[in-house]
Design a protein around this motif. Structure first.
Motif, PDB file in Angstrom:
ATOM      1  N   LEU A  19      43.348 -45.014  19.051  1.00 13.35           N
ATOM      2  CA  LEU A  19      42.495 -43.903  18.625  1.00 13.35           C
ATOM      3  C   LEU A  19      43.237 -42.617  18.927  1.00 13.35           C
ATOM      4  O   LEU A  19      43.735 -42.423  20.037  1.00 13.35           O
ATOM      5  N   VAL A  22      39.712 -38.827  17.844  1.00  7.19           N
ATOM      6  CA  VAL A  22      38.541 -39.110  17.006  1.00  7.19           C
ATOM      7  C   VAL A  22      37.397 -38.146  17.332  1.00  7.19           C
ATOM      8  O   VAL A  22      36.996 -38.016  18.485  1.00  7.19           O
ATOM      9  N   LYS A  42      39.122 -49.736  14.636  1.00  2.71           N
ATOM     10  CA  LYS A  42      37.684 -49.966  14.530  1.00  2.71           C
ATOM     11  C   LYS A  42      37.117 -50.663  15.778  1.00  2.71           C
ATOM     12  O   LYS A  42      36.135 -50.200  16.362  1.00  2.71           O
ATOM     13  N   LEU A 199      38.663 -44.893   8.773  1.00  2.00           N
ATOM     14  CA  LEU A 199      39.528 -44.772   9.942  1.00  2.00           C
ATOM     15  C   LEU A 199      40.906 -45.296   9.564  1.00  2.00           C
ATOM     16  O   LEU A 199      41.045 -46.414   9.051  1.00  2.00           O
ATOM     17  N   VAL A 204      40.037 -40.352  12.076  1.00  2.00           N
ATOM     18  CA  VAL A 204      38.987 -40.292  11.069  1.00  2.00           C
ATOM     19  C   VAL A 204      39.500 -39.427   9.920  1.00  2.00           C
ATOM     20  O   VAL A 204      39.751 -38.241  10.078  1.00  2.00           O
TER      21      VAL A 204
END
Length: 238
Positions: A19, A22, A42, A199, A204
């Motif tokens: 990530l 985000v 995810k 994603l 994002v």
């Protein structure tokens, strides 16, 4: 107050970002797809929301709280694989959920067992993969949760079973809460979605109301998804 807020959320594994900054704001009463190819982040995001992983940095709240005992009491989580002991029966697991979660509706669970053709006396070790998935869905959707986190609930099942699972989700969830469905099968869930999140590589790249998106792009969300991720999908197949 938003149901879910993520601010500059970051998580890496061995120096590789899963990530990467985000930012998300999710409202109540929505069915939302968290869509992206394998490796897009995810499952990492869903596990952070469920309190199973800690982010390296950034902030996440659910109903105004950082993931903790309270948020676990209002989040119903469907993992991508089951975690129950093989010797247990479906009834044993229903008893466990009834004891552990105050919002577990035993009558609803019994009704869903009949609808899903689940036999409570059956042991986990004797269940097929499809029956295990039905059992997990029954357990998760029998809670009156504020947030349902469903990690790839349609993966590995045939098209008829997908329709059945979607119908079960639609008719079972607490409509005062929200459902976040992790998937790369947009065509199967598009009809029920209020919002979609794309994603890619931990970022994002899109979060929008599905009706607004279709009207602006003049095509389906699935068509847009396929176009935006076509290059990455080809690379994964090489």
């Amino acid at each position: 107050m938003y149901l879910v807020e993520c601010t500059d959320l970051r998580k890496s594994y061995s120096g590789h970002p899963a990530l990467d900054g985000v930012d998300l704001r999710l409202e109540r009463g929505k069915i939302i797809a968290l869509a992206g190819p394998n490796g897009s982040g995810k499952t990492t995001l869903i596990k952070i929301l469920n309190g199973l992983l800690q982010p390296d940095s950034g902030r996440v709240t659910i109903d105004g709280h950082a993931p903790d005992r309270y948020t676990r009491s209002i989040v119903s989580y469907l993992p991508d694989r089951d975690y129950f002991a093989e010797w247990m029966t479906i009834r044993d697991i229903m008893d466990y959920f009834a004891d552990f979660y105050a919002d577990f509706d035993r009558q609803k669970a019994d009704d869903m067992c009949r609808t899903l053709e689940l036999q409570p006396a059956m042991k986990i070790k004797n269940l097929s993969k499809g029956t295990r998935e039905k059992m997990q869905l029954m357990l998760v959707m029998s809670r009156k949760a504020s947030l349902y986190l469903l990690d790839e609930p349609l993966a590995g099942v045939d098209p008829a079973a997908r329709d059945f699972i979607l119908h079960t989700i639609l008719t079972s969830y607490n409509d005062a809460g929200s459902v976040l469905i992790s998937t790369h099968l947009i065509s199967d869930v598009e009809q029920v979605l209020d919002e979609v999140i794309f994603l890619k590589e931990g970022k994002v790249i899109l979060h929008e109301n599905t009706d607004d998106l279709r009207q602006r792009e003049n095509r389906s969300v699935d068509e847009l998804f396929r176009e935006m991720f076509r290059v990455q999908s080809w690379k994964e197949e090489e």
